[in-house]
Design an enzyme around this catalytic site. Structure first.
Site, PDB file in Angstrom:
ATOM      1  N   HIS A   1       0.845  -1.201   0.000  1.00  0.00           N
ATOM      2  CA  HIS A   1       0.000   0.000   0.000  1.00  0.00           C
ATOM      3  C   HIS A   1       0.881   1.252   0.000  1.00  0.00           C
ATOM      4  CE1 HIS A   1      -3.024  -2.680   2.314  1.00  0.00           C
ATOM      5  NE2 HIS A   1      -3.567  -2.470   1.140  1.00  0.00           N
TER       6      HIS A   1
ATOM      7  N   LYS B   1     -15.804  -7.057   6.900  1.00  0.00           N
ATOM      8  CA  LYS B   1     -14.541  -7.798   6.944  1.00  0.00           C
ATOM      9  C   LYS B   1     -14.099  -8.109   8.380  1.00  0.00           C
ATOM     10  CE  LYS B   1     -11.567  -7.190   3.069  1.00  0.00           C
ATOM     11  NZ  LYS B   1     -10.447  -6.475   2.426  1.00  0.00           N
TER      12      LYS B   1
ATOM     13  N   ARG C   1      -2.276  -5.975  -8.505  1.00  0.00           N
ATOM     14  CA  ARG C   1      -1.127  -6.855  -8.270  1.00  0.00           C
ATOM     15  C   ARG C   1      -1.123  -8.008  -9.265  1.00  0.00           C
ATOM     16  NH1 ARG C   1      -2.925  -8.102  -2.447  1.00  0.00           N
ATOM     17  NH2 ARG C   1      -4.829  -7.891  -3.664  1.00  0.00           N
TER      18      ARG C   1
ATOM     19  N   SER D   1      -3.075  -7.853   3.337  1.00  0.00           N
ATOM     20  CA  SER D   1      -3.194  -7.658   4.779  1.00  0.00           C
ATOM     21  C   SER D   1      -3.546  -8.974   5.470  1.00  0.00           C
ATOM     22  CB  SER D   1      -4.274  -6.612   5.069  1.00  0.00           C
ATOM     23  OG  SER D   1      -3.945  -5.404   4.435  1.00  0.00           O
TER      24      SER D   1
HETATM   25  N1  COA Z   1      -0.220  -4.059  -1.673  1.00  0.00           N
HETATM   26  C1  COA Z   1      -0.546  -5.002  -0.818  1.00  0.00           C
HETATM   27  N2  COA Z   1      -1.805  -5.439  -0.624  1.00  0.00           N
HETATM   28  C2  COA Z   1      -2.767  -4.858  -1.332  1.00  0.00           C
HETATM   29  C3  COA Z   1      -2.497  -3.859  -2.260  1.00  0.00           C
HETATM   30  C4  COA Z   1      -1.152  -3.448  -2.422  1.00  0.00           C
HETATM   31  N3  COA Z   1      -0.798  -2.497  -3.269  1.00  0.00           N
HETATM   32  N4  COA Z   1      -3.655  -3.486  -2.812  1.00  0.00           N
HETATM   33  C5  COA Z   1      -4.614  -4.233  -2.263  1.00  0.00           C
HETATM   34  N5  COA Z   1      -4.069  -5.062  -1.366  1.00  0.00           N
HETATM   35  C6  COA Z   1      -4.779  -6.066  -0.582  1.00  0.00           C
HETATM   36  C7  COA Z   1      -5.351  -5.502   0.675  1.00  0.00           C
HETATM   37  O1  COA Z   1      -4.439  -5.610   1.723  1.00  0.00           O
HETATM   38  C8  COA Z   1      -6.559  -6.365   0.873  1.00  0.00           C
HETATM   39  O2  COA Z   1      -6.175  -7.558   1.465  1.00  0.00           O
HETATM   40  P1  COA Z   1      -7.142  -8.356   2.421  1.00  0.00           P
HETATM   41  O3  COA Z   1      -8.393  -8.655   1.664  1.00  0.00           O
HETATM   42  O4  COA Z   1      -6.313  -9.524   2.724  1.00  0.00           O
HETATM   43  O5  COA Z   1      -7.403  -7.472   3.608  1.00  0.00           O
HETATM   44  C9  COA Z   1      -7.011  -6.689  -0.528  1.00  0.00           C
HETATM   45  O6  COA Z   1      -5.871  -6.539  -1.341  1.00  0.00           O
HETATM   46  C10 COA Z   1      -8.051  -5.756  -1.059  1.00  0.00           C
HETATM   47  O7  COA Z   1      -8.621  -5.094  -0.054  1.00  0.00           O
HETATM   48  P2  COA Z   1      -8.554  -3.510   0.142  1.00  0.00           P
HETATM   49  O8  COA Z   1      -7.564  -2.830  -0.683  1.00  0.00           O
HETATM   50  O9  COA Z   1      -8.569  -3.215   1.599  1.00  0.00           O
HETATM   51  O10 COA Z   1      -9.829  -3.118  -0.441  1.00  0.00           O
HETATM   52  P3  COA Z   1     -11.164  -3.676  -0.016  1.00  0.00           P
HETATM   53  O11 COA Z   1     -11.525  -4.579  -1.110  1.00  0.00           O
HETATM   54  O12 COA Z   1     -11.296  -4.177   1.353  1.00  0.00           O
HETATM   55  O13 COA Z   1     -11.890  -2.299   0.020  1.00  0.00           O
HETATM   56  C11 COA Z   1     -13.209  -0.587  -0.749  1.00  0.00           C
HETATM   57  C12 COA Z   1     -12.690  -1.984  -0.941  1.00  0.00           C
HETATM   58  C13 COA Z   1     -13.108  -0.082   0.665  1.00  0.00           C
HETATM   59  C14 COA Z   1     -12.424   0.338  -1.636  1.00  0.00           C
HETATM   60  C15 COA Z   1     -14.663  -0.680  -1.210  1.00  0.00           C
HETATM   61  O14 COA Z   1     -15.304  -1.658  -0.428  1.00  0.00           O
HETATM   62  C16 COA Z   1     -15.384   0.607  -1.087  1.00  0.00           C
HETATM   63  O15 COA Z   1     -15.226   1.482  -1.918  1.00  0.00           O
HETATM   64  N6  COA Z   1     -16.211   0.724  -0.029  1.00  0.00           N
HETATM   65  C17 COA Z   1     -17.011   1.907   0.193  1.00  0.00           C
HETATM   66  C18 COA Z   1     -18.456   1.654  -0.129  1.00  0.00           C
HETATM   67  C19 COA Z   1     -18.703   1.837  -1.587  1.00  0.00           C
HETATM   68  O16 COA Z   1     -18.531   2.919  -2.148  1.00  0.00           O
HETATM   69  N7  COA Z   1     -19.144   0.750  -2.227  1.00  0.00           N
HETATM   70  C20 COA Z   1     -19.399   0.735  -3.650  1.00  0.00           C
HETATM   71  C21 COA Z   1     -18.154   0.341  -4.395  1.00  0.00           C
HETATM   72  S1  COA Z   1     -18.502   0.094  -6.086  1.00  0.00           S
END
Ligand code: COA
Length: 159
Positions: free
Chosen positions: A17, A41, A90, A128
């Site tokens: 990140h 989550k 990724r 994560s």
């Molecule tokens: N390096 C390392 N890990 C990464 C990464 C990077 N560059 N990019 C993503 N990841 C990992 C994260 O650690 C996470 O791992 P985990 O699932 O093991 O925790 C995973 O990839 C993706 O999760 P994250 O980046 O936290 O995103 P998310 O999918 O949990 O979050 C939101 C998504 C918060 C952006 C989305 O749910 C959101 O926009 N929510 C708001 C409500 C909304 O508007 N909804 C409509 C969306 S269309």
């Protein structure tokens, strides 16, 4: 001022990140890191703890701002005056997950675009969840997270 918003659960923030935040900070005037409540989550760290960790990890990057949020991402982006959303890619699996989300966000707010950056190869397999799992099993996570995050994980897991 060109603002970009980088949303995620950040449970906890990893070096992958941070890599993306650093790249974006060179392209935009302000990078807003939006830490989602992501109640579904069931995060290990509370929202306040995740925000505080992101703040500490990004303290050296002047043009960043960290916020917690629980509503729609596009609403937060509009409120903050950010017209670009940032997500990381990724692997192909990320692309399949990100494409519908980007399209849905565009339907909700056509004036807001998504861009994608790829972290360094060594972070391609970091997530994560994997970091939390290794920490739970008392493995070495120093390569994946900032020292403040490693310490926070140790404190949280009680070792
Ligand atoms: N390096 C390392 N890990 C990464 C990464 C990077 N560059 N990019 C993503 N990841 C990992 C994260 O650690 C996470 O791992 P985990 O699932 O093991 O925790 C995973 O990839 C993706 O999760 P994250 O980046 O936290 O995103 P998310 O999918 O949990 O979050 C939101 C998504 C918060 C952006 C989305 O749910 C959101 O926009 N929510 C708001 C409500 C909304 O508007 N909804 C409509 C969306 S269309």
């Amino acid at each position: 001022m060109r603002k970009i918003i980088y949303p995620g659960t950040f449970d906890p923030i990893t070096r992958g990140h941070a890599d993306l935040i650093e790249r974006a900070s060179k392209m935009f005037d302000c990078v807003i890191i939006a830490v989602a409540a992501s109640d579904k989550k069931q995060p290990l760290f509370s929202l306040d703890e995740r925000v505080a960790l992101v703040q500490q990890v990004t303290a050296d990057i002047a043009n960043t701002k960290v916020l917690g949020f629980s509503g729609l991402l596009v609403d937060l982006a509009k409120k903050q005056g950010a017209s670009v959303l940032l997500r990381g890619l990724r692997t192909m699996k990320d692309f399949e997950y990100e494409l519908p989300m980007a399209n849905m966000n565009r339907m909700l707010a056509p004036e807001i675009d998504s861009i994608f950056l790829m972290p360094y190869e060594q972070h391609s397999y970091t997530s994560s969840t994997i970091v939390r799992e290794i920490a739970q099993l008392k493995g070495d996570i120093s390569g994946f997270v900032h020292p403040v995050v490693a310490k926070a994980l140790q404190d949280k897991l009680g070792y």
